[in-house]
Write a protein that holds these residues in place. Structure first.
Motif, mmCIF file in Angstrom:
data_model
loop_
_atom_site.group_PDB
_atom_site.id
_atom_site.type_symbol
_atom_site.label_atom_id
_atom_site.label_comp_id
_atom_site.label_asym_id
_atom_site.label_seq_id
_atom_site.Cartn_x
_atom_site.Cartn_y
_atom_site.Cartn_z
ATOM 1 N N VAL A 1 0.864 -1.182 0.000
ATOM 2 C CA VAL A 1 0.000 0.000 0.000
ATOM 3 C C VAL A 1 0.904 1.236 0.000
ATOM 4 C CG1 VAL A 1 -1.831 1.248 1.184
ATOM 5 C CG2 VAL A 1 -1.784 -1.255 1.263
ATOM 6 N N VAL A 2 0.705 2.099 -0.997
ATOM 7 C CA VAL A 2 1.525 3.303 -1.181
ATOM 8 C C VAL A 2 0.617 4.522 -1.055
ATOM 9 C CG1 VAL A 2 3.047 4.548 -2.751
ATOM 10 C CG2 VAL A 2 3.058 2.052 -2.739
ATOM 11 N N ARG A 3 1.056 5.496 -0.268
ATOM 12 C CA ARG A 3 0.308 6.756 -0.110
ATOM 13 C C ARG A 3 1.022 7.846 -0.903
ATOM 14 N NH1 ARG A 3 -2.848 8.441 4.534
ATOM 15 N NH2 ARG A 3 -3.490 10.567 4.146
ATOM 16 N N GLU A 4 0.276 8.480 -1.826
ATOM 17 C CA GLU A 4 0.813 9.566 -2.645
ATOM 18 C C GLU A 4 0.043 10.837 -2.327
ATOM 19 O OE1 GLU A 4 2.137 7.575 -6.782
ATOM 20 O OE2 GLU A 4 -0.015 7.553 -6.383
ATOM 21 N N GLU A 5 0.723 11.971 -2.374
ATOM 22 C CA GLU A 5 0.080 13.264 -2.148
ATOM 23 C C GLU A 5 0.226 14.111 -3.395
ATOM 24 O OE1 GLU A 5 1.656 15.064 1.366
ATOM 25 O OE2 GLU A 5 0.568 13.689 2.682
ATOM 26 N N PHE A 6 -0.894 14.710 -3.807
ATOM 27 C CA PHE A 6 -0.931 15.547 -4.996
ATOM 28 C C PHE A 6 -1.416 16.938 -4.604
ATOM 29 C CE2 PHE A 6 -1.710 11.208 -6.361
ATOM 30 C CZ PHE A 6 -0.787 11.067 -7.376
ATOM 31 N N PRO A 7 -0.952 17.982 -5.321
ATOM 32 C CA PRO A 7 -1.477 19.318 -5.034
ATOM 33 C C PRO A 7 -2.915 19.438 -5.524
ATOM 34 C CG PRO A 7 0.087 19.413 -6.849
ATOM 35 C CD PRO A 7 0.091 18.012 -6.326
ATOM 36 N N GLY A 8 -3.767 19.992 -4.691
ATOM 37 C CA GLY A 8 -5.179 20.171 -5.038
ATOM 38 C C GLY A 8 -5.504 21.643 -5.206
ATOM 39 N N VAL A 9 -6.754 21.972 -5.030
ATOM 40 C CA VAL A 9 -7.229 23.347 -5.171
ATOM 41 C C VAL A 9 -6.607 24.224 -4.086
ATOM 42 C CG1 VAL A 9 -9.272 24.813 -5.127
ATOM 43 C CG2 VAL A 9 -9.388 22.573 -6.197
ATOM 44 N N GLY A 10 -6.060 25.347 -4.486
ATOM 45 C CA GLY A 10 -5.483 26.286 -3.538
ATOM 46 C C GLY A 10 -4.194 25.808 -2.907
ATOM 47 N N GLY A 11 -3.543 24.805 -3.493
ATOM 48 C CA GLY A 11 -2.282 24.319 -2.975
ATOM 49 C C GLY A 11 -2.411 23.300 -1.866
#
Length: 185
Positions: free
Chosen positions: A158-168
């Motif tokens: 299981v890998v957790r990835e973080e992406f930039p969303g609305v407003g950073g």
């Protein structure tokens, strides 16, 4: 026959009159190049009304009246002048350390081929498309999107990835690499 000739005459009369009208109204080049008649006269600006809004002496701009000012409440709304992808200064930037070999691949390009259980916890065996193998443990980075392995079980990573969303703001997503069996065994 007389109806056709009378229709033709009516059409011809209308057509000829339109042509004369177009030529007479100055559609030619001579009308475009005609000089202006008489010298240009300067006029004084109209005087302001007594009922108009007062002028700002510094910029000579009319001040809007209180009734004309829109009532807008920006509380709880996103600032329209801030980019969707701007991270802002409050978010720490990712460290710019050199990429590990597993960070050069997308998660879809990797496949899990096994698990090694040891005294320090499980390690997963991962292969790339060329068949080159790597070991990965919990807390290690994997994938181009800066994913971190958060759990290794007997059948998946299981890998957790973080992406930039609305407003950073960061949006987290969990992906899994399933164990593939060779030859269906």
């Amino acid at each position: 026959m007389s109806t056709h000739s009378s229709r033709f005459r009516a059409f011809a009369v209308v057509f000829v009159s339109l042509v004369f009208l177009a030529v007479g109204s100055g559609c030619g080049k001579e009308a475009e190049q005609a000089p202006l008649s008489g010298p240009i006269q300067k006029r004084d600006a109209p005087k302001p009304d007594e009922h108009s809004a007062p002028l700002d002496n510094e910029h000579n701009v009319e001040q809007p009246s209180a009734a004309a000012t829109p009532n807008y409440d920006s509380e709880g709304k996103r600032d329209p002048f801030v980019s969707f992808s701007s991270g802002g200064e409050d978010l720490a930037s990712e460290d710019q350390s050199p990429l590990l070999p597993l960070q050069r691949y997308e998660l879809g390009e990797l496949k899990m081929s096994g698990v090694i259980w040891g005294s320090k916890g499980p390690k997963a065996l991962v292969e790339d498309a060329k068949g080159e193998g790597f070991t990965v443990g919990v807390g290690e980075r994997i994938g181009r999107s800066g994913g971190v392995v958060i759990r290794i079980t007997e059948t998946e990573i299981v890998v957790r990835e973080e992406f930039p969303g609305v407003g950073g703001r960061k949006v987290a997503r969990e992906s899994t690499l399933q164990l593939t069996s060779v030859g269906g065994i």
